[in-house]
Motif scaffolding. Structure first.
Motif, PDB file in Angstrom:
ATOM      1  N   LEU A 106      -7.295   9.632  -0.894  1.00 30.44           N
ATOM      2  CA  LEU A 106      -6.830   8.250  -0.786  1.00 30.44           C
ATOM      3  C   LEU A 106      -8.015   7.369  -0.429  1.00 30.44           C
ATOM      4  CD1 LEU A 106      -3.565   8.760   1.323  1.00 30.44           C
ATOM      5  CD2 LEU A 106      -3.826   8.746  -1.160  1.00 30.44           C
ATOM      6  N   TRP A 141       0.823  -1.214   0.000  1.00 31.65           N
ATOM      7  CA  TRP A 141       0.000   0.000   0.000  1.00 31.65           C
ATOM      8  C   TRP A 141       0.856   1.263   0.000  1.00 31.65           C
ATOM      9  CZ3 TRP A 141      -1.335   4.456   2.557  1.00 31.65           C
ATOM     10  CH2 TRP A 141      -2.603   5.002   2.261  1.00 31.65           C
ATOM     11  N   ASN A 157      -9.473   2.983  -0.746  1.00 31.92           N
ATOM     12  CA  ASN A 157      -9.192   1.601  -1.122  1.00 31.92           C
ATOM     13  C   ASN A 157     -10.265   1.065  -2.057  1.00 31.92           C
ATOM     14  OD1 ASN A 157      -6.949   1.702   0.472  1.00 31.92           O
ATOM     15  ND2 ASN A 157      -7.709   0.313   2.055  1.00 31.92           N
ATOM     16  N   VAL A 178       0.992   3.979  -3.173  1.00 30.21           N
ATOM     17  CA  VAL A 178       0.548   5.361  -3.008  1.00 30.21           C
ATOM     18  C   VAL A 178       1.690   6.329  -3.301  1.00 30.21           C
ATOM     19  CG1 VAL A 178      -0.240   7.068  -1.321  1.00 30.21           C
ATOM     20  CG2 VAL A 178      -1.311   4.817  -1.395  1.00 30.21           C
ATOM     21  N   SER A 224      -7.163   7.075   8.593  1.00 34.17           N
ATOM     22  CA  SER A 224      -7.053   5.881   7.763  1.00 34.17           C
ATOM     23  C   SER A 224      -7.042   6.254   6.286  1.00 34.17           C
ATOM     24  CB  SER A 224      -8.232   4.951   8.057  1.00 34.17           C
ATOM     25  OG  SER A 224      -8.373   3.963   7.058  1.00 34.17           O
ATOM     26  N   GLY A 225      -6.379   5.443   5.479  1.00 31.02           N
ATOM     27  CA  GLY A 225      -6.339   5.654   4.038  1.00 31.02           C
ATOM     28  C   GLY A 225      -7.543   5.095   3.309  1.00 31.02           C
ATOM     29  N   SER A 244      -0.491  10.794   8.208  1.00 31.35           N
ATOM     30  CA  SER A 244      -1.348  11.792   8.855  1.00 31.35           C
ATOM     31  C   SER A 244      -0.653  12.456  10.036  1.00 31.35           C
ATOM     32  CB  SER A 244      -2.673  11.157   9.286  1.00 31.35           C
ATOM     33  OG  SER A 244      -2.504  10.185  10.299  1.00 31.35           O
ATOM     34  N   MET A 267       5.023   9.375   1.083  1.00 30.87           N
ATOM     35  CA  MET A 267       5.040   8.190   1.936  1.00 30.87           C
ATOM     36  C   MET A 267       6.480   7.795   2.264  1.00 30.87           C
ATOM     37  SD  MET A 267       1.768   7.865   1.932  1.00 30.87           S
ATOM     38  CE  MET A 267       1.522   6.351   2.854  1.00 30.87           C
ATOM     39  N   SER A 276       1.233   2.906   7.393  1.00 25.98           N
ATOM     40  CA  SER A 276       1.743   3.942   6.493  1.00 25.98           C
ATOM     41  C   SER A 276       0.761   5.096   6.357  1.00 25.98           C
ATOM     42  CB  SER A 276       2.068   3.349   5.115  1.00 25.98           C
ATOM     43  OG  SER A 276       0.950   2.681   4.560  1.00 25.98           O
ATOM     44  N   ASP A 277      -0.543   4.802   6.357  1.00 26.24           N
ATOM     45  CA  ASP A 277      -1.546   5.872   6.275  1.00 26.24           C
ATOM     46  C   ASP A 277      -1.581   6.676   7.572  1.00 26.24           C
ATOM     47  OD1 ASP A 277      -2.539   3.684   7.663  1.00 26.24           O
ATOM     48  OD2 ASP A 277      -4.501   3.678   6.685  1.00 26.24           O
ATOM     49  N   TYR A 278      -1.499   5.980   8.711  1.00 32.72           N
ATOM     50  CA  TYR A 278      -1.484   6.668  10.000  1.00 32.72           C
ATOM     51  C   TYR A 278      -0.261   7.577  10.126  1.00 32.72           C
ATOM     52  CZ  TYR A 278      -5.121   3.534  11.922  1.00 32.72           C
ATOM     53  OH  TYR A 278      -6.278   2.867  12.185  1.00 32.72           O
TER      54      TYR A 278
END
Length: 282
Positions: free
Chosen positions: A88, A65, A90, A69, A164-165, A196, A181, A191-193
């Protein structure tokens, strides 16, 4: 322009579903969809080639992921303006027709902010399965506020410690400031957290829209139970594992203040040794 970034690996029917949702959006004239296909073998690549309204980026098959991204972010560096936005999302969720319009309006209203989405299940009587996220850096815990959902009943939007992504919109200028990223450290989970957290450090409020939800079929409790069955070394060493130790440590370093950083190695050892203490780190 709102660039919708979707990493995919197989699950063609789910990709078709989210693309169908995007094509029905009331804000579709302002949407440009980017799908990163990271080595799908189920016909996804062939289907995407035939879609003239989608920009497809081919991955290496090993991006996961975070890497997928980031590949899209590298592409956007060449074409996007500072005033553009990045959504972003899913391919395993569905969204209502006004989803992007509503999310964008909230992003403008609360600017500078990144706006995430609460998650509901896909049942006929959908219930919220994820609200806002609270991060307890001292005990190394990440907790969903679902258990406290009654206190959010009168809220349209709420603050969150991370986003969250699965459905989150960012101003592109802030993505650039964050540096994108960090897929080598955080290839998949967290990675999304972590993105942010860095966005917050460059001035963004982290907010979750409680009424503008994404809908998911995923059974979070079942997934949690499956993770518990994973072998210890698999949890620690597999890049796609939710317990991949490099990603977890990178996240907690980013989340911690100076005192937390100094004590982090000791707390990790303590939480690994003492049962039921802290976050059950690995």
């Amino acid at each position: 322009m709102i660039y919708v970034v979707i990493p995919v690996f197989n699950r063609l029917e789910k990709t078709k579903s989210i693309v169908s949702c995007l094509r029905e959006q009331t804000a579709k004239d302002f949407i440009h969809t980017i799908i990163i296909d990271d080595g799908s073998t189920d016909g996804t690549r062939e289907w995407l080639i035939e879609q003239n309204d989608i920009k497809t980026i081919k991955g290496t098959g090993n991006l996961l992921w975070g890497g997928a991204v980031n590949l899209a972010f590298n592409y956007l560096e060449k074409i996007a303006n500072y005033t553009d936005w990045v959504l972003l999302i899913n391919n395993d969720v569905i969204i209502e027709k006004n989803y992007i319009k509503n999310l964008f309006n909230l992003a403008k209203k609360y600017y500078p902010a990144a706006i995430g989405s609460a998650i509901k299940n896909c049942n006929k009587t959908p219930e919220i399965t994820s609200l806002t996220i609270k991060v307890d850096t001292w005990n190394l815990q990440i907790n969903d506020e679902l258990k406290n959902k009654k206190k959010y009943q009168s809220f349209d939007i709420a603050e969150s410690d991370v986003l969250s992504g699965r459905g989150v919109i960012y101003p592109f200028e802030k993505i650039k400031q964050c540096g994108g990223m960090r897929p080598k450290l955080l290839p998949h989970y967290y990675s999304d957290y972590e993105l942010s957290l860095r966005a917050k450090k460059v001035g963004l409020k982290l907010l979750v829209s409680l009424n503008n939800c994404v809908f998911s079929e995923e059974d979070f409790m079942k997934k949690k139970a499956e993770r518990k069955k994973e072998k210890f070394l698999t949890k620690l060493l597999v890049r796609k594992s939710s317990s991949y130790f490099v990603a977890k440590i990178a996240f907690w370093i980013q989340a911690s203040d100076w005192l937390g950083l100094i004590t982090l190695p000791f707390r990790i050892i303590i939480f690994m040794i003492i049962p039921n203490r802290g976050s059950k780190l690995f």
